[in-house]
Scaffold this motif. Structure first.
Motif, short mmCIF file in Angstrom:
data_model
loop_
_atom_site.label_atom_id
_atom_site.label_comp_id
_atom_site.label_asym_id
_atom_site.label_seq_id
_atom_site.Cartn_x
_atom_site.Cartn_y
_atom_site.Cartn_z
N ILE A 3 0.85 -1.20 0.00
CA ILE A 3 0.00 0.00 0.00
C ILE A 3 0.88 1.24 0.00
O ILE A 3 1.88 1.31 0.71
N ALA A 4 0.49 2.24 -0.79
CA ALA A 4 1.14 3.55 -0.75
C ALA A 4 0.13 4.59 -0.28
O ALA A 4 -1.02 4.60 -0.73
N PHE A 5 0.55 5.45 0.64
CA PHE A 5 -0.22 6.63 1.01
C PHE A 5 0.31 7.80 0.19
O PHE A 5 1.52 8.04 0.17
N ILE A 6 -0.61 8.52 -0.44
CA ILE A 6 -0.24 9.70 -1.23
C ILE A 6 -0.85 10.94 -0.58
O ILE A 6 -2.04 10.95 -0.25
N CYS A 265 4.00 -1.68 -5.55
CA CYS A 265 2.78 -1.17 -4.92
C CYS A 265 1.57 -1.46 -5.81
O CYS A 265 1.59 -1.18 -7.01
N SER A 266 0.51 -2.00 -5.20
CA SER A 266 -0.68 -2.32 -5.98
C SER A 266 -1.95 -1.68 -5.42
O SER A 266 -3.03 -1.84 -5.98
N LEU A 267 -1.83 -0.94 -4.33
CA LEU A 267 -2.99 -0.26 -3.75
C LEU A 267 -2.55 1.13 -3.29
O LEU A 267 -1.61 1.26 -2.53
N ILE A 268 -3.25 2.15 -3.79
CA ILE A 268 -2.85 3.53 -3.53
C ILE A 268 -3.98 4.26 -2.82
O ILE A 268 -5.12 4.23 -3.28
N VAL A 269 -3.66 4.85 -1.68
CA VAL A 269 -4.65 5.59 -0.90
C VAL A 269 -4.30 7.08 -0.98
O VAL A 269 -3.23 7.47 -0.52
#
Length: 269
Positions: A3-6, A265-269
């Motif tokens: 997961i990445a937090f943007i 990363c395959s899920l971006i928040v």
């Protein structure tokens, strides 16, 4: 999944953002209140008034107040997600959002960073207005050709995608580039901003911003974080000067996003 937090930059704000969460989730409210206690003495207006007051919309038109408000909201959102068990494998920010990302990554102390953002917003907001920013649907290479020779007045401010570039600087120089872009069949859109961020017009505040950054405790990141200025992951050594160059240099957001995706990363928040 990885997961990445943007964390977004200036321009995404709106009046009452976060109000419902503030009223219904004690953890989120507690974090906002903590940041208000840190920021309010130097902010010039109460953080809760800026976020939720009757004049919120007016406050959020001012760089001085927008940046601390976004910082507080974004940190509180990320803290809440982590509180309920959502942990990021990577973090990345866009302009002021990178300062929030650096706190979540463990690179910056929260109280130091909160005070720095107040100073950053005040200094950037104190500059004379008159600069402009223009989004152009063209490649960075195309835009760089139009900017070449005019770097004292206008520069590439952000690269948000393969055909999403923003130039920033003196109004007449930006307008001339817009004319060239339209002649080449490219769409343009002037951004609604008070100042020409990430341009030569930021130069007068850089020394004072470096002094402010020198008061922050900076540690090696515990979570991988991508730098706007390089488009790659930070190394372990970050100097205070980075945070003034960060205001002046281009935001290589597209390159940074590609770096995170390449890392799995395959899920971006």
């Amino acid at each position: 999944p990885k997961i990445a937090f943007i964390f977004t930059g200036q321009g995404s704000q709106y009046a009452d953002m976060g109000r419902e969460l503030y009223e219904t989730e004690p953890r989120f409210a507690e974090t906002i209140n903590r940041l208000a206690s840190i920021m309010d003495p130097e902010l010039g207006a109460p953080l809760l008034e800026i976020l939720f007051g009757d004049k919120s919309a007016a406050y959020l038109e001012s760089t001085r107040y927008v940046q601390p408000a976004l910082f507080a909201l974004e940190f509180a959102l990320a803290d809440y997600l982590r509180h309920i068990g959502v942990e990021p494998s990577y973090v990345i920010g866009h302009s002021v959002g990178e300062i929030v990302a650096a706190c979540i990554a463990g690179m910056l102390d929260l109280e130091d960073a909160a005070r720095f953002v107040v100073t950053r917003g005040r200094l950037m907001g104190s500059l004379p207005e008159g600069g402009t920013m223009l989004a152009i649907a063209a490649t960075p290479e195309q835009v760089q050709r139009w900017v070449q020779g005019k770097e004292a007045d206008v520069t590439i401010a952000t690269v948000n995608g393969p055909h999403a570039v923003v130039v920033s600087g003196k109004a007449d120089a930006v307008s001339a580039i817009g004319t060239m872009a339209q002649a080449a069949g490219r769409q343009i859109k002037e951004l609604e901003v008070s100042h020409a961020f990430h341009s030569p017009l930021m130069d007068p505040i850089l020394d004072e911003l470096t002094q402010a950054a020198a008061s922050m405790r900076i540690s090696p990141p515990r979570i991988p974080i991508v730098s706007n200025t390089s488009g790659d992951f930070f190394s372990d050594e970050i100097k205070p000067e980075y945070w003034s160059k960060h205001v002046r240099n281009a935001v290589l957001f597209h390159q940074g996003m590609q770096r995170i995706i390449d890392a799995g990363c395959s899920l971006i928040v």
